[in-house]
Scaffold this active site. Sequence first.
Site, PDB file in Angstrom:
ATOM      1  N   ASN A  23      -6.215  49.322  34.926  1.00  0.00           N
ATOM      2  CA  ASN A  23      -4.853  48.868  35.263  1.00  0.00           C
ATOM      3  C   ASN A  23      -4.610  49.216  36.448  1.00  0.00           C
ATOM      4  O   ASN A  23      -3.158  49.102  36.966  1.00  0.00           O
ATOM      5  CB  ASN A  23      -3.907  49.846  34.138  1.00  0.00           C
ATOM      6  CG  ASN A  23      -4.026  49.327  32.969  1.00  0.00           C
ATOM      7  OD1 ASN A  23      -4.574  48.121  32.342  1.00  0.00           O
ATOM      8  ND2 ASN A  23      -3.470  50.075  31.958  1.00  0.00           N
ATOM      9  N   ARG A  92      -1.797  39.801  29.516  1.00  0.00           N
ATOM     10  CA  ARG A  92      -0.510  40.022  29.683  1.00  0.00           C
ATOM     11  C   ARG A  92      -0.102  40.408  31.070  1.00  0.00           C
ATOM     12  O   ARG A  92       0.851  40.068  31.946  1.00  0.00           O
ATOM     13  CB  ARG A  92       0.246  41.077  28.835  1.00  0.00           C
ATOM     14  CG  ARG A  92       0.769  40.859  27.728  1.00  0.00           C
ATOM     15  CD  ARG A  92       1.256  41.951  26.881  1.00  0.00           C
ATOM     16  NE  ARG A  92       2.032  42.560  27.756  1.00  0.00           N
ATOM     17  CZ  ARG A  92       3.579  42.149  27.765  1.00  0.00           C
ATOM     18  NH1 ARG A  92       3.991  41.288  27.061  1.00  0.00           N
ATOM     19  NH2 ARG A  92       4.121  43.107  28.877  1.00  0.00           N
ATOM     20  N   CYS A 116       2.225  40.109  21.074  1.00  0.00           N
ATOM     21  CA  CYS A 116       0.600  40.735  20.937  1.00  0.00           C
ATOM     22  C   CYS A 116       0.575  41.636  19.959  1.00  0.00           C
ATOM     23  O   CYS A 116       1.610  42.149  19.484  1.00  0.00           O
ATOM     24  CB  CYS A 116       0.427  41.048  22.723  1.00  0.00           C
ATOM     25  SG  CYS A 116       0.692  42.788  22.701  1.00  0.00           S
ATOM     26  N   ARG A 121       6.481  43.538  23.338  1.00  0.00           N
ATOM     27  CA  ARG A 121       6.249  43.602  24.752  1.00  0.00           C
ATOM     28  C   ARG A 121       7.005  42.389  25.507  1.00  0.00           C
ATOM     29  O   ARG A 121       6.314  41.859  26.168  1.00  0.00           O
ATOM     30  CB  ARG A 121       4.768  43.610  25.168  1.00  0.00           C
ATOM     31  CG  ARG A 121       3.904  44.597  24.243  1.00  0.00           C
ATOM     32  CD  ARG A 121       2.631  44.767  24.638  1.00  0.00           C
ATOM     33  NE  ARG A 121       2.347  45.434  25.960  1.00  0.00           N
ATOM     34  CZ  ARG A 121       1.067  45.601  26.413  1.00  0.00           C
ATOM     35  NH1 ARG A 121      -0.063  45.358  25.523  1.00  0.00           N
ATOM     36  NH2 ARG A 121       0.937  46.285  27.363  1.00  0.00           N
ATOM     37  N   PRO A 122       8.317  42.676  25.498  1.00  0.00           N
ATOM     38  CA  PRO A 122       9.045  41.814  26.473  1.00  0.00           C
ATOM     39  C   PRO A 122       9.019  41.932  27.794  1.00  0.00           C
ATOM     40  O   PRO A 122       8.249  42.986  28.481  1.00  0.00           O
ATOM     41  CB  PRO A 122      10.640  41.981  25.959  1.00  0.00           C
ATOM     42  CG  PRO A 122      10.599  43.562  25.380  1.00  0.00           C
ATOM     43  CD  PRO A 122       9.222  43.584  24.860  1.00  0.00           C
ATOM     44  N   VAL A 123       9.250  41.057  28.683  1.00  0.00           N
ATOM     45  CA  VAL A 123       9.395  41.348  30.321  1.00  0.00           C
ATOM     46  C   VAL A 123      10.831  41.177  30.633  1.00  0.00           C
ATOM     47  O   VAL A 123      10.957  41.000  31.857  1.00  0.00           O
ATOM     48  CB  VAL A 123       8.207  40.092  30.649  1.00  0.00           C
ATOM     49  CG1 VAL A 123       6.924  40.465  30.448  1.00  0.00           C
ATOM     50  CG2 VAL A 123       8.819  39.055  30.342  1.00  0.00           C
ATOM     51  N   ASP A 124      11.871  41.409  29.950  1.00  0.00           N
ATOM     52  CA  ASP A 124      13.162  41.133  30.506  1.00  0.00           C
ATOM     53  C   ASP A 124      13.468  42.122  31.653  1.00  0.00           C
ATOM     54  O   ASP A 124      14.129  41.908  32.465  1.00  0.00           O
ATOM     55  CB  ASP A 124      14.152  41.581  29.163  1.00  0.00           C
ATOM     56  CG  ASP A 124      13.769  43.035  28.700  1.00  0.00           C
ATOM     57  OD1 ASP A 124      12.587  43.359  28.469  1.00  0.00           O
ATOM     58  OD2 ASP A 124      14.716  43.864  28.627  1.00  0.00           O
ATOM     59  N   LEU A 125      12.903  43.276  31.819  1.00  0.00           N
ATOM     60  CA  LEU A 125      13.174  44.197  32.995  1.00  0.00           C
ATOM     61  C   LEU A 125      12.587  43.709  34.280  1.00  0.00           C
ATOM     62  O   LEU A 125      13.172  43.651  35.398  1.00  0.00           O
ATOM     63  CB  LEU A 125      12.662  45.704  32.536  1.00  0.00           C
ATOM     64  CG  LEU A 125      13.062  46.416  31.344  1.00  0.00           C
ATOM     65  CD1 LEU A 125      12.069  47.378  31.079  1.00  0.00           C
ATOM     66  CD2 LEU A 125      14.414  46.483  31.468  1.00  0.00           C
ATOM     67  N   ILE A 326       5.562  54.376  22.527  1.00  0.00           N
ATOM     68  CA  ILE A 326       5.971  53.354  23.508  1.00  0.00           C
ATOM     69  C   ILE A 326       5.925  52.123  22.829  1.00  0.00           C
ATOM     70  O   ILE A 326       6.644  51.208  23.108  1.00  0.00           O
ATOM     71  CB  ILE A 326       4.629  53.491  24.256  1.00  0.00           C
ATOM     72  CG1 ILE A 326       4.596  55.070  24.995  1.00  0.00           C
ATOM     73  CG2 ILE A 326       5.079  52.616  25.449  1.00  0.00           C
ATOM     74  CD1 ILE A 326       5.434  55.279  26.303  1.00  0.00           C
TER      75      ILE A 326
HETATM   76  C1  UD1 Z   1       1.064  49.052  30.793  1.00  0.00           C
HETATM   77  C2  UD1 Z   1      -0.519  49.062  30.881  1.00  0.00           C
HETATM   78  C3  UD1 Z   1      -0.918  49.289  29.422  1.00  0.00           C
HETATM   79  C4  UD1 Z   1      -0.222  50.668  28.856  1.00  0.00           C
HETATM   80  C5  UD1 Z   1       1.276  50.562  29.002  1.00  0.00           C
HETATM   81  C6  UD1 Z   1       2.051  51.766  28.743  1.00  0.00           C
HETATM   82  C7  UD1 Z   1      -1.313  47.623  32.479  1.00  0.00           C
HETATM   83  C8  UD1 Z   1      -1.921  46.496  32.933  1.00  0.00           C
HETATM   84  N1  UD1 Z   1      -1.043  47.862  31.194  1.00  0.00           N
HETATM   85  O1  UD1 Z   1       1.450  47.930  30.120  1.00  0.00           O
HETATM   86  O2  UD1 Z   1      -2.309  49.647  29.087  1.00  0.00           O
HETATM   87  O3  UD1 Z   1      -0.525  50.752  27.425  1.00  0.00           O
HETATM   88  O4  UD1 Z   1       1.451  50.326  30.410  1.00  0.00           O
HETATM   89  O5  UD1 Z   1       1.387  52.952  29.352  1.00  0.00           O
HETATM   90  O6  UD1 Z   1      -0.937  48.610  33.331  1.00  0.00           O
HETATM   91  N2  UD1 Z   1       9.319  47.012  27.712  1.00  0.00           N
HETATM   92  C9  UD1 Z   1      10.538  46.211  27.964  1.00  0.00           C
HETATM   93  N3  UD1 Z   1      10.890  45.003  28.674  1.00  0.00           N
HETATM   94  C10 UD1 Z   1      10.154  44.809  29.814  1.00  0.00           C
HETATM   95  C11 UD1 Z   1       8.890  45.702  29.847  1.00  0.00           C
HETATM   96  C12 UD1 Z   1       8.658  46.548  28.863  1.00  0.00           C
HETATM   97  O7  UD1 Z   1      11.185  46.387  26.728  1.00  0.00           O
HETATM   98  O8  UD1 Z   1      10.560  43.935  30.584  1.00  0.00           O
HETATM   99  C13 UD1 Z   1       8.925  47.794  27.056  1.00  0.00           C
HETATM  100  C14 UD1 Z   1       7.446  47.413  26.146  1.00  0.00           C
HETATM  101  O9  UD1 Z   1       7.735  46.564  25.179  1.00  0.00           O
HETATM  102  C15 UD1 Z   1       7.298  48.896  25.831  1.00  0.00           C
HETATM  103  C16 UD1 Z   1       7.798  49.885  26.928  1.00  0.00           C
HETATM  104  O10 UD1 Z   1       8.589  48.952  27.690  1.00  0.00           O
HETATM  105  O11 UD1 Z   1       7.652  49.233  24.684  1.00  0.00           O
HETATM  106  C17 UD1 Z   1       6.429  50.254  27.968  1.00  0.00           C
HETATM  107  O12 UD1 Z   1       5.922  49.043  28.173  1.00  0.00           O
HETATM  108  P1  UD1 Z   1       5.259  48.777  29.844  1.00  0.00           P
HETATM  109  O13 UD1 Z   1       5.074  50.055  30.423  1.00  0.00           O
HETATM  110  O14 UD1 Z   1       6.059  47.610  30.530  1.00  0.00           O
HETATM  111  O15 UD1 Z   1       3.852  48.391  29.365  1.00  0.00           O
HETATM  112  P2  UD1 Z   1       2.974  47.434  30.333  1.00  0.00           P
HETATM  113  O16 UD1 Z   1       3.145  47.527  31.824  1.00  0.00           O
HETATM  114  O17 UD1 Z   1       2.725  45.959  29.796  1.00  0.00           O
END
Ligand code: UD1
Length: 416
Positions: A23, A92, A116, A121-125, A326
């Site tokens: 990561n 992702r 997934c 796991r959205p990417v809106d942020l 999470i």
């Molecule tokens: C990263 C790690 C993953 C770990 C996770 C949480 C990498 C490559 N992967 O994943 O191994 O399990 O952190 O520690 O570093 N969310 C939103 N909108 C967004 C982005 C996230 O709602 O735009 C939510 C997600 O659905 C989740 C939470 O935020 O519920 C945390 O996710 P996030 O920290 O973004 O996980 P990743 O970065 O994908």
Amino acid sequence: MQKLAIQGGKPLRGEVRISGAKNAALPIMCASLLTAETLRLTNLPELHDVGTMRKLLQQMGVVAEAATGEITFKGDKIDNWEAPYDMVKTMRAAILVLGPLVARFGDAKVSLPGGCAIGSRPVDLHIKGLQAMGAEIAIEHGYIHAKAKRLKGARIFFDIVSVTGTENLMMAAALADGVTTLENAAREPEVVDLANCLRAMGAKISGDGTDTVTVTGVDKLHGATHHIMPDRIESGTFLVAAAATGGSITLRETRADILETVLEKLTEAGAKIKVAGDTIHLEMSGRPKAVNVRTAPHPAFPTDMQAQFMALNCIAEGSAMVVETIFENRFMHVQELRRLGAMIDVEGNTSVVKGVDHLEGATVMATDLRASACLVIAGLVAQGETVIDRIYHLDRGYEHIESKLSQLGANIRRMK
Ligand code: UD1
């Protein structure tokens, strides 16, 4: 499809070297998109995801040359700003090319990751943050298309703490015009490792490792050499495996300061832990005690260690609650653990695990990366043979797992 066969019941003993962190490696590889000069990365783990990221960067025009444990990246001929669906759906973290591409080239097209196994796991942020920095974003045919003449510094508040969200925007802000502050930012050690690499490339970043990261944009970044930090999840996985099997192991080339909550929980389970320099020694005698676990963003207990502690609790003395805050669907391993004789009740985001005195080998299926690690631990503990199907998930995140475990005395083999 490849499988792992494990004859359980042998305590792990010996010494193992910890690999570079997946990561940290993935976002740092994307930092090569921010400069035309050479970025040399050492301690890169040999993992499927690292291979996929390298291929993606190469498709964009980055020249990536590998030697043992290192890759040099040169992004002076990048001519393709697209991350296609095939790549994003398998990994992702491919979303991490979005910020660097739009910051340096003013244009990026990245497939939406889609659902997934462990949740939506959205990417809106990521998208909102880039929009706040002046990018124009269209969602078309399943792709995020971002454009900007030059990104502008902005104040960005994350509603939810996001690791890759923080990393994407930190990279974008490094080349933006003006100052960006990321509030409620992720404090994970991998964010700090990326910031260290970006600073070595000439970026002006402060506050990484706290919840407010400040980035003052510069016109250009330059080449650098960066050593990837050790993998705290691989470290934690081996330690839990040793504790669950009543073993005694030493991890080399790791860091205890990034594993604090995990080491505390292992101590609570009855393990004796000694830290010296970059080594961690764990010794466990007798049956572990059940430990409650509640996942939350760093520095709290990591969601990526939840499944492994669930396996430990399955054979522990007493009962424990495992709460996942999470990801909404990260209990896929429960059904598989039950096949080995585990007693687990699930209600929403809470599992109650009642320790049994032994598990029995069976055929189980890996559903995601950390669930696979949990099944390996359960297999190491179970009586008789456990066969784990769909282990491609494991190869995404654990370097040479079966040879490392064999080196520690486990009876494990890969079946093609
Ligand atoms: C990263 C790690 C993953 C770990 C996770 C949480 C990498 C490559 N992967 O994943 O191994 O399990 O952190 O520690 O570093 N969310 C939103 N909108 C967004 C982005 C996230 O709602 O735009 C939510 C997600 O659905 C989740 C939470 O935020 O519920 C945390 O996710 P996030 O920290 O973004 O996980 P990743 O970065 O994908």
